[in-house]
Scaffold this motif. Structure first.
Motif, PDB file in Angstrom:
ATOM      1  N   ASP A 129      25.685  61.692   1.818  1.00 27.13           N
ATOM      2  CA  ASP A 129      25.524  60.671   1.256  1.00 27.13           C
ATOM      3  C   ASP A 129      23.779  60.198   0.886  1.00 27.13           C
ATOM      4  O   ASP A 129      23.008  60.581   1.656  1.00 27.13           O
ATOM      5  CB  ASP A 129      25.769  59.170   2.186  1.00 27.13           C
ATOM      6  N   GLY A 130      23.689  59.675  -0.314  1.00 25.68           N
ATOM      7  CA  GLY A 130      22.176  59.477  -0.726  1.00 25.68           C
ATOM      8  C   GLY A 130      21.542  58.315  -0.120  1.00 25.68           C
ATOM      9  O   GLY A 130      20.265  58.256   0.282  1.00 25.68           O
ATOM     10  N   ASP A 131      22.450  57.526   0.491  1.00 25.54           N
ATOM     11  CA  ASP A 131      21.944  56.341   1.379  1.00 25.54           C
ATOM     12  C   ASP A 131      21.872  56.607   2.890  1.00 25.54           C
ATOM     13  O   ASP A 131      22.607  56.394   3.588  1.00 25.54           O
ATOM     14  CB  ASP A 131      23.167  55.000   1.152  1.00 25.54           C
ATOM     15  N   LEU A 132      20.619  57.436   3.047  1.00 31.65           N
ATOM     16  CA  LEU A 132      20.535  58.177   4.340  1.00 31.65           C
ATOM     17  C   LEU A 132      20.468  56.908   5.548  1.00 31.65           C
ATOM     18  O   LEU A 132      20.805  57.466   6.607  1.00 31.65           O
ATOM     19  CB  LEU A 132      19.212  58.657   4.359  1.00 31.65           C
ATOM     20  N   ARG A 133      20.104  55.708   5.466  1.00 35.56           N
ATOM     21  CA  ARG A 133      19.953  54.905   6.481  1.00 35.56           C
ATOM     22  C   ARG A 133      21.548  54.410   7.150  1.00 35.56           C
ATOM     23  O   ARG A 133      21.564  54.623   8.178  1.00 35.56           O
ATOM     24  CB  ARG A 133      19.172  53.642   6.246  1.00 35.56           C
ATOM     25  N   SER A 134      22.370  54.351   6.036  1.00 31.54           N
ATOM     26  CA  SER A 134      23.657  54.068   6.539  1.00 31.54           C
ATOM     27  C   SER A 134      24.304  55.219   7.204  1.00 31.54           C
ATOM     28  O   SER A 134      25.083  54.954   8.081  1.00 31.54           O
ATOM     29  CB  SER A 134      24.469  53.599   5.225  1.00 31.54           C
ATOM     30  N   GLY A 194      23.059  55.557  10.698  1.00 26.88           N
ATOM     31  CA  GLY A 194      24.079  54.602  11.571  1.00 26.88           C
ATOM     32  C   GLY A 194      25.251  55.119  11.989  1.00 26.88           C
ATOM     33  O   GLY A 194      25.781  55.199  13.018  1.00 26.88           O
ATOM     34  N   LEU A 195      26.057  55.840  10.654  1.00 30.38           N
ATOM     35  CA  LEU A 195      27.103  56.606  10.889  1.00 30.38           C
ATOM     36  C   LEU A 195      27.203  57.512  11.951  1.00 30.38           C
ATOM     37  O   LEU A 195      28.185  57.483  12.851  1.00 30.38           O
ATOM     38  CB  LEU A 195      27.852  56.597   9.412  1.00 30.38           C
ATOM     39  N   ARG A 224      25.287  58.406  14.332  1.00 33.06           N
ATOM     40  CA  ARG A 224      25.005  57.741  15.545  1.00 33.06           C
ATOM     41  C   ARG A 224      26.375  57.272  16.279  1.00 33.06           C
ATOM     42  O   ARG A 224      26.575  57.880  17.251  1.00 33.06           O
ATOM     43  CB  ARG A 224      24.064  56.585  15.625  1.00 33.06           C
ATOM     44  N   GLU A 276      30.129  60.843   0.097  1.00 26.85           N
ATOM     45  CA  GLU A 276      30.044  59.650  -1.314  1.00 26.85           C
ATOM     46  C   GLU A 276      30.398  60.525  -2.470  1.00 26.85           C
ATOM     47  O   GLU A 276      30.240  61.724  -2.555  1.00 26.85           O
ATOM     48  CB  GLU A 276      28.336  59.090  -1.267  1.00 26.85           C
ATOM     49  N   PRO A 325      22.549  62.000  -4.837  1.00 25.98           N
ATOM     50  CA  PRO A 325      21.645  62.858  -5.690  1.00 25.98           C
ATOM     51  C   PRO A 325      21.727  64.245  -6.039  1.00 25.98           C
ATOM     52  O   PRO A 325      22.294  64.754  -5.147  1.00 25.98           O
ATOM     53  CB  PRO A 325      20.477  62.429  -5.049  1.00 25.98           C
ATOM     54  N   VAL A 375      33.837  58.414   1.422  1.00 26.76           N
ATOM     55  CA  VAL A 375      33.452  57.029   1.595  1.00 26.76           C
ATOM     56  C   VAL A 375      32.426  56.912   0.507  1.00 26.76           C
ATOM     57  O   VAL A 375      31.612  56.980   0.104  1.00 26.76           O
ATOM     58  CB  VAL A 375      32.585  57.087   3.124  1.00 26.76           C
TER      59      VAL A 375
END
Lengths: 142, 526
Positions: free
Chosen positions: A16-21, A24-25, A27, A61, A65, A88
């Protein structure tokens, strides 16, 4: 946990390009005993999927990118036909399940219900939802 | 002294007197037997000539004319030359005119008669022929003169008739022309209003009546600008009209709305042309096209386009907000678990930070979405190219330094002012510079130059370049950056377009260049 549920997936690749989420996942999943690798673009994912050991599940996702989740999912199932694919995405209505070819993924939309993903991964999800492509338009095609 | 008749005057001129009469009478006796021969030879000669022969209708007529010629010659030799004689000659002359005998044949025919008669005199009188010859010449020339008068009378009459016909034709042509022009003015699908020197209405065509709702007698001789409440938004229209009326040679295009009889406003595009001539006192023609409906249509279509763009954008936004929502949700899941376990407070604090950040992302998305969906028109002010560039560079200097980027600001050798919304322009330059700094190269350069009608601003970096030539970089929500909203370039594009400028990009690995062109003049405002 009661009994021993049929654990099908232990080695996950999260794309997923949205690295922060995704971090969290990852973890949460690690805490729950999964082995997780995190990548944030399609090119790195394909490069990772080109070498052993292959993960048994790809969580991706659709829009990422450099190339896209569909191409990565197709590549993954070519490398390992029993690879499980879970999408997702923030675009739950973008593509039909058949777009993924043989991958026939389960699709969960963002924001992700972690409990649902967990059930899916541990094989305890109700069959109606767990059926591959259940959440996609045109689900019956695969 | 009794008034001399024309005939008497001619006779006096050639000195035709009683003695000539006596001589002619005597000659008549000599010549009479020869006259039929002369007449025959005369008409034989005429037959040889196409044009002369053409005036005759047949042999019978020629026989009759031969007899008439004999009578005429006999008459010449009668020796009595009074007013009755003159009248008869005139009648003969008029007959020649009527049958269309060309003058040249009348003259040359007279020469034939003359020669024939002179010969008779010479043969009969030999050395004594002199006085008779003179008498013959006098009377024959008088005949010619009188007959020529008939031709002249005819010419005068014909010229008068032709002139009369010409006048009639001219009158018809004028009437036709007038009809044509009246129809053209009346049936034209444009407003035509004629003004006199004082700017009062002298001409008001049917379209003018239709658009304004005024009948022409209601506006006749009333001030044009006042009665139609002409307004171009500048407030200086009356002065403009006055100067146009005074100058008398210019043509001007202007947009000014009129108030109709019912009080509605209609948008009209006017063309004011000064007439050179003072026809009916009209010195200025105002031709107008009612563009109210066109404008409404344009506005509707612009509105539709905007709504469509906003719709697309809203759909995009609906997807994009899922990422920060996802991040927040996952971290809340983690927090719930951590609280249950009474985990390390530091870990929990970090998770709440992430949730807070995600909420900020959401807020930014919504703000930028509104920026894009509901843009304010640019507030044009003279803007210095050099200062704009230096200002933007100043703002990114720190982040460039942190990222280890060498930032160059290449300003033009002499500064140039151009109309721009400087805050919005700064937003664009910042966006491009930040993109360039984050592109992953070592050098970023912003370059400003002046063209003949535009200013150009280029922003270059030496990063890896765009993913592909067709990457939809100016589309909303297209992003290759972690945490990017995908709206930056879309908004920049929108701002430059609102400035009537262009923005494009050329990219290859090692060199990506955004190229902005902005006009040096903003015509008609935003």
């Amino acid at each position: 946990m009661s009994g021993t549920p049929p654990v099908r997936s232990r080695n996950l690749l999260l794309l997923d390009g949205d690295l922060r989420s995704t971090n969290g996942l990852a973890r949460l999943l690690r805490e729950d005993g999964f082995s997780v690798e995190v990548l944030c673009d399609g090119a790195s994912a394909i490069s990772r999927l080109s070498r052993e050991p292959l993960p048994d599940t790809l969580v991706t996702e659709i829009i990422v990118p450099i190339t896209d989740g569909v191409a990565v999912a197709r590549f993954a199932t070519e490398k390992r036909p029993d690879m499980r694919v879970i999408v997702v995405t923030r675009y739950p209505n973008l593509l039909g399940a058949s777009s993924f070819g043989d991958a026939c993924p389960a699709v969960l939309s963002k924001p992700l219900d972690y409990a649902q993903l967990l059930e899916l991964l541990e094989g305890t999800l109700a069959p109606a939802i767990a059926r591959p492509g259940a959440l996609l338009p045109g689900a019956g095609e695969c | 002294m009794p008034t001399e008749t024309r005939f008497q005057e001619i006779k006096r001129y050639v000195r035709l007197d009683e003695r000539d009469g006596e001589l002619m009478r005597a000659f008549g006796d000599l010549a009479r037997p020869e006259l039929p021969r002369i007449a025959r030879e005369f008409y034989d000669r005429i037959r040889e000539h196409e044009d002369a022969h053409a005036v005759f209708t047949g042999e019978e007529q020629i026989q009759r004319l031969q007899r008439s010629l004999v009578v005429w010659m006999t008459r010449i030799c009668s020796g009595t030359y009074d007013e009755a004689y003159h009248e008869q000659t005139s009648v003969i002359g008029r007959v020649h005119v009527r049958i269309g005998l060309p003058q040249r044949y009348m003259l040359t025919a007279m020469a034939l008669i003359r020669i024939a008669l002179l010969r008779i005199a010479d043969q009969a009188l030999a050395a004594d022929a002199g006085p008779t010859r003179e008498a013959l010449v006098r009377i024959l020339d008088i005949e010619l003169a009188v007959m020529l008068e008939a031709y002249q009378d005819s010419y005068v009459e014909r010229i008068e008739q032709a002139a009369k016909q010409e006048r009639r034709d001219l009158g018809e042509a004028l009437a036709q022309a007038e009809h044509r022009y009246v129809s053209a003015v009346e049936l034209a699908g444009v407003i035509i209003i004629g003004l006199d020197r004082e700017g009062k209405i002298q001409l008001f065509n049917r379209e003018a009546e239709r658009v304004t709702g005024f009948a022409r007698d209601e506006v006749w001789a009333k001030p044009f600008a006042e009665v139609l409440a002409l307004d171009d938004g500048s407030g200086s229209l009356p002065e403009q009209l006055a100067s146009l009326l005074a100058a008398g040679t210019q043509t001007r295009e202007l947009e000014a709305c009129v108030r109709t009889r019912a009080g509605k406003l209609r948008d009209v595009t006017w063309s004011m042309s000064c007439a050179q001539e003072k026809a009916e006192g009209v010195v200025l023609l105002a031709t107008g096209r009612d563009v109210t409906d066109e404008k409404a249509k344009e506005e509707r279509s612009r509105q539709n386009e905007r709504l469509a763009a906003i719709g697309t954008l809203a759909a995009g936004l609906a997807h994009e907000i899922r990422n920060p929502l996802n991040g927040a949700q996952l971290h809340v899941s983690f927090l719930r678990r951590a609280i249950q376990r009474q985990s390390d407070p530091q870990e929990m604090l970090e998770a709440t930070n992430v949730v807070g950040d995600e909420i900020t992302r959401l807020a930014n998305l919504v703000t930028e979405f509104l920026d894009f969906a509901r843009p304010r028109p640019p507030d044009f002010k003279p803007t210095s190219l050099t200062k704009s560039m230096e200002h933007a560079c100043g703002l990114v200097e720190a982040s460039a330094k942190t990222a280890g980027i060498e930032l160059t600001c290449d300003v033009p050798s002499s500064d140039v002012d151009f109309p721009a919304d400087s805050a919005k322009l700064t937003q664009v330059l910042l966006n491009l510079l930040n993109n360039a700094i984050e592109a992953g190269g070592k050098v970023v350069c912003i370059r400003g130059r002046r063209g003949p009608r535009q200013v150009f601003i280029d922003v270059e970096d030496d990063g890896p370049g765009l993913p592909g030539v067709d990457a939809p970089i100016f589309d909303a929500f297209y992003s290759t950056k972690e945490g990017g909203t995908g709206l930056g370039l879309a908004i920049s594009h929108r701002i430059i377009t609102d400035h009537r400028g262009t923005i494009d990009v050329s990219s290859r690995p090692g060199r990506t260049s955004f190229h902005i062109a902005l006009p040096l003049e903003q015509n008609g405002g935003a």
